[in-house]
Design a protein around this motif. Sequence first.
Motif, PDB file in Angstrom:
ATOM      1  N   LYS A  12       5.950   0.857  10.388  1.00 35.53           N
ATOM      2  CA  LYS A  12       5.221   0.290  11.518  1.00 35.53           C
ATOM      3  C   LYS A  12       3.879   1.007  11.665  1.00 35.53           C
ATOM      4  O   LYS A  12       3.833   2.221  11.864  1.00 35.53           O
ATOM      5  CB  LYS A  12       6.040   0.413  12.802  1.00 35.53           C
ATOM      6  CG  LYS A  12       7.356  -0.354  12.771  1.00 35.53           C
ATOM      7  CD  LYS A  12       8.077  -0.281  14.101  1.00 35.53           C
ATOM      8  CE  LYS A  12       7.329  -1.044  15.169  1.00 35.53           C
ATOM      9  NZ  LYS A  12       8.101  -1.112  16.443  1.00 35.53           N
ATOM     10  N   ASP A  49       4.821  -3.461   8.682  1.00 34.59           N
ATOM     11  CA  ASP A  49       4.728  -4.192   9.948  1.00 34.59           C
ATOM     12  C   ASP A  49       3.506  -3.637  10.675  1.00 34.59           C
ATOM     13  O   ASP A  49       3.515  -2.488  11.120  1.00 34.59           O
ATOM     14  CB  ASP A  49       5.997  -3.980  10.768  1.00 34.59           C
ATOM     15  CG  ASP A  49       5.955  -4.725  12.101  1.00 34.59           C
ATOM     16  OD1 ASP A  49       4.959  -5.418  12.365  1.00 34.59           O
ATOM     17  OD2 ASP A  49       6.914  -4.602  12.879  1.00 34.59           O
ATOM     18  N   ASP A  76       6.552   1.313  20.986  1.00 34.37           N
ATOM     19  CA  ASP A  76       6.757   0.701  19.672  1.00 34.37           C
ATOM     20  C   ASP A  76       7.135   1.678  18.566  1.00 34.37           C
ATOM     21  O   ASP A  76       7.473   1.249  17.458  1.00 34.37           O
ATOM     22  CB  ASP A  76       5.495  -0.065  19.259  1.00 34.37           C
ATOM     23  CG  ASP A  76       5.240  -1.266  20.160  1.00 34.37           C
ATOM     24  OD1 ASP A  76       6.205  -1.759  20.762  1.00 34.37           O
ATOM     25  OD2 ASP A  76       4.078  -1.702  20.260  1.00 34.37           O
ATOM     26  N   PHE A  98       5.547   3.838  16.386  1.00 29.99           N
ATOM     27  CA  PHE A  98       4.828   3.619  15.130  1.00 29.99           C
ATOM     28  C   PHE A  98       5.078   4.771  14.158  1.00 29.99           C
ATOM     29  O   PHE A  98       5.326   5.911  14.555  1.00 29.99           O
ATOM     30  CB  PHE A  98       3.330   3.484  15.399  1.00 29.99           C
ATOM     31  CG  PHE A  98       2.973   2.286  16.225  1.00 29.99           C
ATOM     32  CD1 PHE A  98       2.999   1.015  15.675  1.00 29.99           C
ATOM     33  CD2 PHE A  98       2.629   2.426  17.562  1.00 29.99           C
ATOM     34  CE1 PHE A  98       2.680  -0.096  16.435  1.00 29.99           C
ATOM     35  CE2 PHE A  98       2.307   1.323  18.334  1.00 29.99           C
ATOM     36  CZ  PHE A  98       2.334   0.056  17.769  1.00 29.99           C
TER      37      PHE A  98
END
Length: 265
Positions: A5, A32, A86, A88
Amino acid sequence: MKQMKILAISHACVVDEYRSKFEMMTNDQNIDLKLMVPERSIEGFPVINPVPVISKSYSIVKEQTFFSKKIYMHFYPFLPFSFFRDNFDLIYIEEEPWSLAATEIIFLNQLNKNKVPVVFFTWQNLINPWKSSSLKKIFYRHIEQITLSKFNAAIAGSVEAAHVLRKKRFKGLIRVIPQFGIDPNRFQRLPVQNMADKLILKKPVIGFIGRLIPEKGIFILLEAFRKIKQECSLLVIGNGASAVDFKRYISKHGLGNKIHWIPSV
């Protein structure tokens, strides 16, 4: 295999041509990527409207910015929500290391329990791009010293920019990869016979393409152009935060009949 990510932040990537590298990256099913761009215009850059829908593994997000009139002063007040939510694996930011946007990323990463690698991009090939006596220099240099000590790696737009980073004692990994080029298959030279006549330009024609801000040298060019005695024309293509000052200069010195300005193409 788990997807990596990535959060990419770039004010320049409101321009679709500059986003092509991210589209190519996400052809890899193991990536992603979320690309964050400003919701409002930054120093003459346009805005994305509407936001294109790419794929499940590649999204573009428009975020509100504060102090959006200046590239180095803008930052994203609501970025922390996405940053901590999220999780990352990598942060990539296309902002200079003395910018508030870069400082914000470093600050958030320091607060993060699981710190992630942060990579930045720079074009800067000058040791001191600020006026030596200005308070701005002290402010920016202090920020830069902090961020350079925390970034893990850098992508330099030129060999000169890489050398400047080393002179500033950046110890992270550096790779020289020029950015923000154009696709020659999409942008091709077209016949321009009689273009000067169509625009009513007196030859020879001097050209300028870029943002209308002092850093791009537009006012130095105007000063030099004003001193030319022979008959010629100046064609300026671009817009920016100094557009009003640009027009005021032309009017003040009576250059309206010698300069042709095209804000955008």
